[in-house]
Scaffold this active site. Sequence first.
Site, short mmCIF file in Angstrom:
data_model
loop_
_atom_site.label_atom_id
_atom_site.label_comp_id
_atom_site.label_asym_id
_atom_site.label_seq_id
_atom_site.Cartn_x
_atom_site.Cartn_y
_atom_site.Cartn_z
N GLU A 47 0.82 -1.22 0.00
CA GLU A 47 0.00 0.00 0.00
C GLU A 47 0.85 1.27 0.00
O GLU A 47 0.43 2.29 -0.53
CB GLU A 47 -0.94 0.01 1.20
N PHE A 109 -11.86 -7.16 13.68
CA PHE A 109 -10.75 -7.64 12.86
C PHE A 109 -10.39 -6.58 11.80
O PHE A 109 -11.25 -6.06 11.12
CB PHE A 109 -11.13 -8.95 12.16
N GLN A 110 -9.12 -6.28 11.70
CA GLN A 110 -8.58 -5.26 10.78
C GLN A 110 -9.27 -3.91 10.94
O GLN A 110 -9.46 -3.18 9.97
CB GLN A 110 -8.66 -5.75 9.33
N LYS A 159 -17.60 -1.05 5.51
CA LYS A 159 -18.03 -2.00 4.48
C LYS A 159 -19.55 -1.98 4.28
O LYS A 159 -20.04 -2.11 3.16
CB LYS A 159 -17.57 -3.40 4.88
N MET A 466 24.14 9.43 3.24
CA MET A 466 24.06 10.76 3.85
C MET A 466 24.33 10.68 5.35
O MET A 466 25.01 11.52 5.92
CB MET A 466 22.70 11.39 3.57
#
Lengths: 566, 169
Positions: A47, A109-110, A159, A466
């Site tokens: 993602e 969940f999630q 959802k 760096m």
Amino acid sequence: MNGAEALIKCLEKEGVEYIFGYSGGNVIPIFDAIYDSKIKLILSRHEQGASHMADGYARACGKPGVVLVTSGPGATNTITGLFTAHMDSVPMIVISGQTITPLLGKDAFQEADIFGISMPCVKHSYLVRQTNDLPRVLKEAFHIAATGRPGPVLIDIPKNISAGPFEGSLDPEMDLPGYKIPGPVPKADILKMADLINRSERPLLLVGHGAVISRAGSVLRQLAEKLQAPVTNTLLGKGAFPETHPLSLGMIGMHGTAYSNMALTRCDLILSIGSRWDDRINGDNAQFCVGAKKLHIDIDPAEINKIVRCDAVCIGDARLALEELLKHVVPLNTKPWLREIAANRRKFPLKYKKQGGLKAQHVIESAWEVTGGKAIVTTDVGQHQMWAAQFFLTDECDTWLSSGGAGTMGFGFPAAIGAQLAKPGSRVIAIVGDGGFQMTLCELSTAAINKLPVKILVIDNKFLGMVRQWQELFFDNRLSGVDLEGNPDFVKLAEAYGVKAFRIRRAADIRKVLAKAMAYNEGPCLIHAEVVKEDNVFPMVPAGRSAHHMIVERPKTKMEKPTGGT
Amino acid sequence: MSTLLTSPNLHTLSVYVNNKPGVLVRVAHVFARRGFNIESLVVSPTADGRYSRMTVTADGDGETLEQIFKQVSKLVDVLHATEHTHQEVVEKELALIKVRVAEAQRTEVLQILAHFKGATVDFTPQSVIVQVTGNTEKIEACVGMLEKYGIIELVRTGKVIMARGETET
């Protein structure tokens, strides 16, 4: 029609060509609606990659990039992308799935409170609670993302909201009573600026990302030429004014050109056009352009007087402000000023040694020469980014895509994928470090299956260069956590993904290999440049110090630890 | 007792916002990020139910507050934000003070209360809850007078303000 179908219809109406996404349980209804849409789904491999792709797409063409991810980890993986876009004012829409509304706040969940988590790094955000609100929310999100000072907007959609029946209007009114976009630039402010400019002998135009975003390139050039004023740009201002123009001093700041930093200490007037005077160019505010008149054009009122107290300010779009300003300024006699700068330019040019192993600067400068500078360049962050900024000169807006404010490793390659989709006819080169590339290299699949002819130039010094440079200069060379021993053979790695790959090990091979790689357009290709391990970026203004403290080469004595941020 | 609420560096912002979830967090975030402690905060619906009014009192230097003020004004959910000086506004707050008062001292306490035009809203043999309204200085003074009897609990609403005359708050 359900909510998801209404959402996709609205995205189509907004002219969305691509959705950069990754599926998951709570976003299935929306992926189902994409199935029948003409919008093309670009399936990333992570993602974060999807969010940088959308960012690169937006930077390359100016239209908001759209990201679609699932709830929980899917959503949290976009935080770096949101933050990157937010810091650099990039229009982006992140749509995340969410658990069903009855379970919100119950650790389902999630379930992640992405609305809360993302709050400090979005321009605005929504948690949609009514299916019929979706079109309004989407319309507002696009409006907010792309207008004023652009930025990312998050839309969290449970959802049951996306799957629920839709019975509303697909073309609703926006309801944004608190959203303000600066109107026409106030004439009095412009006149005050013009008056100060007309009395200046050593003016300096400082061009930032705001000038790029407002497409101020053409009027900026007219202004600089009329005034005969030198122009310097920030890292993200690259391209607003052609860096090959005789009046250009190139990049300013921590690793800017010596002559631009010297001009900063000597100018009697500095006009910032869409730059926010940040700590990369202004490490010590008390010593910043002492005695010079300071002028600031910015579309964001909150940037005015945030760091530098100004003598004249103008809140508004950079292009519109410059168009108005151009009418009221007069040609200046800057010949002595330009002579002084020219002398500094001769005395302190950007330089590196082409001998003694393969140099990153040599590879990057050659890439600029081989392509004639005609390319969209993306980068990660670190030494390769600074060398790219110094040696890959940028002449046009929207062709330099780099993570400036956030300094996000792993940005360059996915951003290049987005840019290539936005500009299929352009050559896109991702100049990335070995560290940053390994953070998002899984997107090699994405580039390969979409046959995107992105050139990935991996500057591999097997170090986090760096930080190693800082440890060498300020920490007695006590190297800690910077050795990337165990790097893969990037050529073999690319080939494992079905990606064409080239290798550069010797300076003598640079041009030949780059020419071959630039001519390869059947799909992505990777150029693995194995450069010397220990090299430093100069000039350098130590963090927290003013431009007076710039060094142009490695000092013989030990340096004090810097007080400013990295 | 705290004297912060009468500090000279105290600023009061009136913020007119959308009446939606999350708006308070967005505003509070701007203060928190710059390390500003909010001394008092009142959020309540306005005559138009779509919007709420926040009155934020915070202590700090003017320059930083100017920045915070601009950042707050910029939020999409903020319709407008105004900083008012003391002269331009009517300022009020309400305090409930639970004081430990035995019978012998009750008259004394009631006299103090009368002076501050307060009211008693609860009586028990050992304590009394008094209610005082007014500007911050008055409340501080009243609290100061009651301290010697023993304040068991103190709850203050925080300051609310309204611009005088025709000016919009």
